[in-house]
Design an enzyme around this catalytic site. Structure first.
Site, PDB file in Angstrom:
ATOM      1  N   GLU A 279      22.273  11.006  -2.917  1.00  0.00           N
ATOM      2  CA  GLU A 279      21.996   9.573  -2.864  1.00  0.00           C
ATOM      3  C   GLU A 279      23.293   8.800  -2.577  1.00  0.00           C
ATOM      4  O   GLU A 279      24.365   9.180  -3.039  1.00  0.00           O
ATOM      5  CB  GLU A 279      21.423   9.130  -4.213  1.00  0.00           C
ATOM      6  CG  GLU A 279      21.166   7.641  -4.349  1.00  0.00           C
ATOM      7  CD  GLU A 279      20.853   7.237  -5.772  1.00  0.00           C
ATOM      8  OE1 GLU A 279      20.235   6.176  -5.951  1.00  0.00           O
ATOM      9  OE2 GLU A 279      21.245   7.964  -6.711  1.00  0.00           O
ATOM     10  N   LYS A 347      12.320   5.538  -2.715  1.00  0.00           N
ATOM     11  CA  LYS A 347      12.318   5.682  -4.174  1.00  0.00           C
ATOM     12  C   LYS A 347      11.288   4.752  -4.809  1.00  0.00           C
ATOM     13  O   LYS A 347      11.228   3.561  -4.497  1.00  0.00           O
ATOM     14  CB  LYS A 347      13.714   5.379  -4.723  1.00  0.00           C
ATOM     15  CG  LYS A 347      13.838   5.591  -6.226  1.00  0.00           C
ATOM     16  CD  LYS A 347      15.228   5.223  -6.716  1.00  0.00           C
ATOM     17  CE  LYS A 347      15.323   5.385  -8.232  1.00  0.00           C
ATOM     18  NZ  LYS A 347      16.594   4.883  -8.757  1.00  0.00           N
ATOM     19  N   CYS A 399      17.627   9.662  -7.525  1.00  0.00           N
ATOM     20  CA  CYS A 399      18.263   9.107  -8.716  1.00  0.00           C
ATOM     21  C   CYS A 399      17.582   9.637  -9.985  1.00  0.00           C
ATOM     22  O   CYS A 399      17.382  10.834 -10.118  1.00  0.00           O
ATOM     23  CB  CYS A 399      18.251   7.575  -8.643  1.00  0.00           C
ATOM     24  SG  CYS A 399      19.245   6.735  -9.891  1.00  0.00           S
TER      25      CYS A 399
END
Length: 550
Positions: A279, A347, A399
């Site tokens: 990321e 995400k 994440c």
């Protein structure tokens, strides 16, 4: 507060897993014989100490002021849960614990404690463990959820025991730890009350001990079974170790991107099927900037390799005339060996105050509580990545999505070969966040029976097999998990046409956790009804199952 510090020490980096099996008892013991208000305050103090210590890495964010505010505010909120647990646990205890003058000694308290029959003491231990799980279920969901350092994750290294998570999820491990801890408390009370009877305490712990032994034996048997020979995917995991200050510094964008390309070139001197960047590895918007996208596409073509990268994405609003009139996403992209973007995932579960500002339209002052100047938009669906020529299906997570027990099953299907998590914990320097994040991720593999590959900016880059074993961890030349470099790994795949056998947890989700929630609601209603009866009776004396308000 000391008991809270003991609890914090059960998590990485200190990571003394055994402390998780005594800390709940220590917290309750510190509140024995206290009034309901006092038990709540003691539980809150223990929780506050626990969260301040275990989340210290928030202070490592390289800005002034905001980290302290966030660290303190998060501890203030999360401490409510252990406070509620201590309060409700003692309210459920089936006898009065008199703290009046002259009786406030452990000897007296142990006598009152043991006046309760064994069966009711054991039921109390089980009920209290269920309450703990119910509160963790709430933490994982309320205000978008923060299931970080759930008690079970402290046991991530004890792989035989954590196999129970394939049925109960991570919450089953927490239940066992709390049940055992309170049973030990009962045993201590017996020892204090009957010090001359050596074996009297055994009856207090024999039931949880037998369950633990059976579960450990079952998990061990599972782990020692011979592994099938499977096809493997050769993967290169790139860990650039970009300081967060450089990620924010646009003047450093070209330099750090060049270093990332060079590091990737070194990794691709080996025979590799798939290369993964973490990321935030790519500066800027990859679909807008040819100076960024072309080197990546050229790398894929030159080495005939699939690439998964972490990068921001955008979608213009209808009629937009400028870039700011767009939704922005924290995304990942799949690049084919032909040098084409073939899929992208956005995400879905965003970090509050880190990736979005809650209620910003209605409460404008909220923007002053964070360093971010804008918000990402959450994605709306799972997007599997298909490596077509390699017959491989991968599901990406970004994440801290891999810390959510209830979210990850949506990413696993019967033909998913493995999960990939792209993350950037560079915000938190070289602290405990990387280890704590990875410890939580271990449980997603056990719960869903699928391997997980983690590509991280500055640790912890690793891959975890379907039984929760960390098979390989990246370390640099100095032995640190935080430095730059790359790791080569061989990830086992399903056989062609093979279907993954779903775990009980994957099929039924948090059935165990919701059962504990139901038990807790019933017990809470029972306590509230008892209090109502007391008020109607016009007396200040508590009825059975309550604690004196002295």
């Amino acid at each position: 507060m000391g008991a809270g510090v003991v609890l914090a020490a059960s998590f990485p980096k200190i990571g003394i897993a055994g402390f998780a099996w005594i800390a709940p008892a220590l917290i309750l013991l510190s509140a024995i014989g206290k009034s309901p208000k006092q038990t709540f305050r003691i539980g809150y103090a223990a929780g506050f100490a626990h969260y301040l210590v275990s989340l210290y890495w928030l202070l490592l964010i390289p800005v002034t002021g905001f980290p302290i505010l966030g660290w303190f505010a998060l501890a203030v909120y999360l401490s409510l849960y252990p406070a509620l647990w201590v309060w409700l646990s003692w309210r459920m205890f089936p006898a009065r614990m008199d703290s009046s003058a002259g009786t406030s000694t452990f000897q007296a308290w142990s006598e009152q404690f043991l006046s309760v029959p064994w069966s009711r003491r054991m039921a109390w231990c089980l009920f209290s463990a269920a309450v703990w799980v119910a509160l963790e279920m709430t933490i994982a969901r309320l205000f978008s959820g923060f299931p970080w350092n759930l008690l079970g994750s402290s046991q991530y290294k004890i792989t035989p025991l954590i196999q129970i998570a394939s049925i109960t999820g991570i919450y089953g491990v927490a239940f066992l730890a709390v049940w055992t801890s309170l049973s030990i408390l009962c045993a201590v009370m017996v020892i204090i009350r009957k010090p001359t009877i050596r074996s009297a305490w055994i009856g207090e712990i024999i039931l949880p001990a037998a369950v633990l032994l059976a579960l450990y034996g079952s998990g061990y048997h599972k782990l020692v079974q011979p592994e099938r020979q499977r096809p493997e995917l050769k993967v290169a995991l790139i860990q650039p170790s970009i300081p967060q200050t450089e990620i924010w510094d646009r003047q450093e964008s070209s330099n750090r991107f060049r270093q990332l390309i060079e590091l990737s070139g070194q990794a691709l001197t080996n025979e590799v099927d798939l290369m993964i960047w973490p990321e935030a590895a790519v500066p800027g918007l990859i679909r807008m900037d040819d100076d960024i996208s072309q080197p990546i596409l050229d790398l894929a073509r030159k080495h005939k390799v699939w690439i998964i990268i972490g990068a921001d994405d955008f979608k213009p609003h209808p009629g937009a005339v400028k870039l700011s009139d767009s939704d922005f996403y924290n995304s990942s992209f799949l690049v084919s060996p032909e040098g084409e973007f073939v899929a992208s995932y956005r995400k879905r579960n965003l970090v509050i105050f880190g990736e979005y500002i809650p209620l910003a339209k209605w409460l404008p002052f909220m923007k002053y509580l964070t360093i971010i100047t804008g918000s990402f938009t959450p994605g709306d669906r799972v997007v599997p990545y298909f490596l077509t020529d390699l017959h491989t299906r991968i599901s990406p997570l970004i994440c801290f999505e891999d810390v959510f027990p209830d979210l990850v099953p949506e990413y696993v299907s019967e033909d998913t070969d493995f999960l990939v998590n792209l993350t950037n914990n560079g915000w938190f320097g070289e602290g405990a966040a990387q280890w704590q994040h990875a410890a939580a991720a271990v449980f997603r593999t056990v719960e869903n029976g699928v391997p997980l590959v983690r590509a991280c900016n500055n640790g912890l880059t690793c891959w975890i097999d379907s039984a929760g074993r960390m098979r390989q961890i990246f370390r640099d030349a100095q032995g640190s998990i935080y430095g730059p470099g790359f790791m080569l790994a061989r990830i086992p795949l399903l056989e062609p046409g093979e279907k993954r056998i779903p775990t009980f947890y994957h099929q039924h989700g948090d059935l165990f956790g919701w059962t504990c929630v139901g038990i807790t609601v019933i017990q809470l209603l029972r306590v509230l009804l008892q209090n109502r009866k007391v008020r109607r009776a016009g007396t200040t004396q508590p009825v059975e199952n309550t604690v004196d308000k002295s």
